[in-house]
Design an enzyme around this catalytic site. Structure first.
Site, mmCIF file in Angstrom:
data_model
loop_
_atom_site.group_PDB
_atom_site.id
_atom_site.type_symbol
_atom_site.label_atom_id
_atom_site.label_comp_id
_atom_site.label_asym_id
_atom_site.label_seq_id
_atom_site.Cartn_x
_atom_site.Cartn_y
_atom_site.Cartn_z
ATOM 1 N N SER A 198 0.862 -1.183 0.000
ATOM 2 C CA SER A 198 0.000 0.000 0.000
ATOM 3 C C SER A 198 0.899 1.234 0.000
ATOM 4 O O SER A 198 2.037 1.182 0.492
ATOM 5 C CB SER A 198 -0.870 0.007 1.258
ATOM 6 O OG SER A 198 -1.518 1.253 1.402
ATOM 7 N N TYR B 229 -3.399 -1.350 10.279
ATOM 8 C CA TYR B 229 -3.356 -1.618 8.839
ATOM 9 C C TYR B 229 -2.071 -1.084 8.215
ATOM 10 O O TYR B 229 -1.366 -1.786 7.480
ATOM 11 C CB TYR B 229 -4.584 -0.991 8.163
ATOM 12 C CG TYR B 229 -4.540 -1.100 6.663
ATOM 13 C CD1 TYR B 229 -4.827 -2.300 6.027
ATOM 14 C CD2 TYR B 229 -4.164 -0.006 5.876
ATOM 15 C CE1 TYR B 229 -4.757 -2.422 4.650
ATOM 16 C CE2 TYR B 229 -4.087 -0.118 4.497
ATOM 17 C CZ TYR B 229 -4.388 -1.323 3.895
ATOM 18 O OH TYR B 229 -4.298 -1.436 2.538
HETATM 19 N N1 NAD Z 1 -8.750 -0.215 -1.676
HETATM 20 C C1 NAD Z 1 -7.676 0.533 -1.449
HETATM 21 O O1 NAD Z 1 -7.728 1.752 -1.448
HETATM 22 C C2 NAD Z 1 -6.335 -0.111 -1.212
HETATM 23 C C3 NAD Z 1 -5.201 0.697 -1.183
HETATM 24 C C4 NAD Z 1 -3.957 0.121 -0.962
HETATM 25 C C5 NAD Z 1 -3.865 -1.254 -0.788
HETATM 26 N N2 NAD Z 1 -4.990 -2.008 -0.820
HETATM 27 C C6 NAD Z 1 -4.820 -3.445 -0.651
HETATM 28 O O2 NAD Z 1 -5.356 -4.108 -1.763
HETATM 29 C C7 NAD Z 1 -5.908 -5.369 -1.351
HETATM 30 C C8 NAD Z 1 -7.377 -5.442 -1.746
HETATM 31 O O3 NAD Z 1 -8.044 -4.330 -1.246
HETATM 32 P P1 NAD Z 1 -9.637 -4.166 -1.290
HETATM 33 O O4 NAD Z 1 -9.939 -2.740 -1.362
HETATM 34 O O5 NAD Z 1 -10.211 -5.069 -2.316
HETATM 35 O O6 NAD Z 1 -9.962 -4.628 0.209
HETATM 36 P P2 NAD Z 1 -10.967 -5.651 0.813
HETATM 37 O O7 NAD Z 1 -10.772 -5.552 2.289
HETATM 38 O O8 NAD Z 1 -12.313 -5.437 0.293
HETATM 39 O O9 NAD Z 1 -10.502 -7.030 0.156
HETATM 40 C C9 NAD Z 1 -9.833 -7.980 0.718
HETATM 41 C C10 NAD Z 1 -10.304 -9.355 0.199
HETATM 42 O O10 NAD Z 1 -9.666 -10.278 1.063
HETATM 43 C C11 NAD Z 1 -10.638 -11.196 1.549
HETATM 44 N N3 NAD Z 1 -10.229 -11.684 2.853
HETATM 45 C C12 NAD Z 1 -10.319 -11.045 4.049
HETATM 46 N N4 NAD Z 1 -9.851 -11.822 5.027
HETATM 47 C C13 NAD Z 1 -9.434 -12.981 4.436
HETATM 48 C C14 NAD Z 1 -8.838 -14.171 4.930
HETATM 49 N N5 NAD Z 1 -8.593 -14.349 6.233
HETATM 50 N N6 NAD Z 1 -8.523 -15.138 4.041
HETATM 51 C C15 NAD Z 1 -8.790 -14.983 2.721
HETATM 52 N N7 NAD Z 1 -9.347 -13.891 2.206
HETATM 53 C C16 NAD Z 1 -9.668 -12.892 3.060
HETATM 54 C C17 NAD Z 1 -11.942 -10.417 1.565
HETATM 55 O O11 NAD Z 1 -13.070 -11.292 1.598
HETATM 56 C C18 NAD Z 1 -11.826 -9.595 0.298
HETATM 57 O O12 NAD Z 1 -12.281 -10.326 -0.806
HETATM 58 C C19 NAD Z 1 -5.661 -5.465 0.132
HETATM 59 O O13 NAD Z 1 -4.436 -6.115 0.376
HETATM 60 C C20 NAD Z 1 -5.570 -4.013 0.543
HETATM 61 O O14 NAD Z 1 -4.847 -3.859 1.738
HETATM 62 C C21 NAD Z 1 -6.220 -1.478 -1.017
#
Ligand code: NAD
Length: 254
Positions: free
Chosen positions: A145, A158
């Site tokens: 991130s 986080y």
């Molecule tokens: N959305 C953003 O702005 C952003 C920015 C930087 C980084 N990220 C990173 O990108 C990735 C995806 O982000 P997102 O926005 O889709 O977030 P999100 O929290 O919606 O998605 C995470 C996914 O992981 C799954 N998950 C959660 N716990 C789990 C577990 N124990 N085992 C297996 N799967 C599990 C969830 O069901 C979901 O499908 C993450 O690593 C997040 O940290 C997101």
């Protein structure tokens, strides 16, 4: 010729949010994709199979924080597809976390974030890497991130977990280089994913300030990440390892 023809990828957290876009993009480049999530990804796998062929995708329920669940995922993936070329460590506790002051974070939530975001990536590597090492090739993409670079406030567990992912990537790349395995991190800025938009606290805290902090002053969407993801999964990045590529429209000067 698609860039990932003949390759097999695992996308953790691939059922929802940004992960489902990763799964679709890898399949569109010819990879066969195992979607692993605690949420149901069977409809997504079926949609990918319809678009790209019956063998293009499968779904298995997996909790990345649980070693038995991870071991079972890797075993089933090997049986179904015979190899693993690409691992996308995307699963995380993010969208469901609501921002708060550092002192207000419950210890149980802190531990859960570390268990999923950090231990989960380690467990996936622990079970997938031996298969890659045997074939002396593989691509590990840890989703980081931009938040640890910026020191984003009000999301302390986080942001700390994602800082760990950057360090994990750098150190692991040194151990896996001799096996021809690339280990990199794709670090998105704030992305308007469907799951992220469900949590209005994030939208209120981040959307406008983040947009203003960018060189490109616009919102970002999952599609903005896909070129970098495919690059890191493909032979185009064969001499790139231990890096964290920040894809955030120029908010962070890495
Ligand atoms: N959305 C953003 O702005 C952003 C920015 C930087 C980084 N990220 C990173 O990108 C990735 C995806 O982000 P997102 O926005 O889709 O977030 P999100 O929290 O919606 O998605 C995470 C996914 O992981 C799954 N998950 C959660 N716990 C789990 C577990 N124990 N085992 C297996 N799967 C599990 C969830 O069901 C979901 O499908 C993450 O690593 C997040 O940290 C997101």
């Amino acid at each position: 010729m698609p860039r990932l023809a003949g390759k097999v990828a695992i996308v953790t957290g691939g059922a929802k949010g940004i992960g489902c876009h990763y799964a679709r993009a890898l399949a569109a480049e010819g990879a066969r994709v195992m979607i692993a999530d605690i949420e149901d990804g069977s409809a997504l796998a079926a949609a990918i199979a319809q678009a790209h062929g019956a063998d293009a995708a499968a779904f298995m329920r997996c909790d990345v924080s649980d070693e038995k669940s991870v071991a079972a995922l890797v075993e089933v993936t090997m049986k179904r597809f015979g190899q693993i070329d690409v691992l996308v460590n995307n699963a995380a506790l993010y969208a469901k976390l609501s921002p708060r002051k550092f002192i207000e974070w419950d210890v149980d939530i802190w531990d859960r974030v570390m268990a999923i975001n950090v231990r989960g990536s380690f467990l996936m590597v622990r079970h997938v890497a031996p298969h890659m090492m045997e074939r002396r090739s593989g691509k590990i993409i840890n989703i980081g991130s931009g938040a640890p670079y910026k020191g984003v406030p009000r999301m302390l567990p986080y942001v700390t977990s994602k800082g760990a992912i950057i360090a994990f990537t750098r150190a692991l790349s040194r151990e896996l280089g001799e096996y021809g395995i690339n280990v990199n991190s794709l670090s998105p800025g704030y992305i308007l994913s469907d799951t992220g938009l469900e949590n209005t606290a994030h939208v209120e805290d981040e959307r406008i300030p983040v947009r203003n902090s960018r060189a490109f002053k616009r919102d970002a969407y999952p599609e903005d990440l896909l070129g970098t993801l495919v690059y890191l999964a493909s032979g185009d990045s064969n001499f790139v390892t231990g890096q964290s590529i920040v894809v955030d429209g120029g908010a962070v000067n890495n």
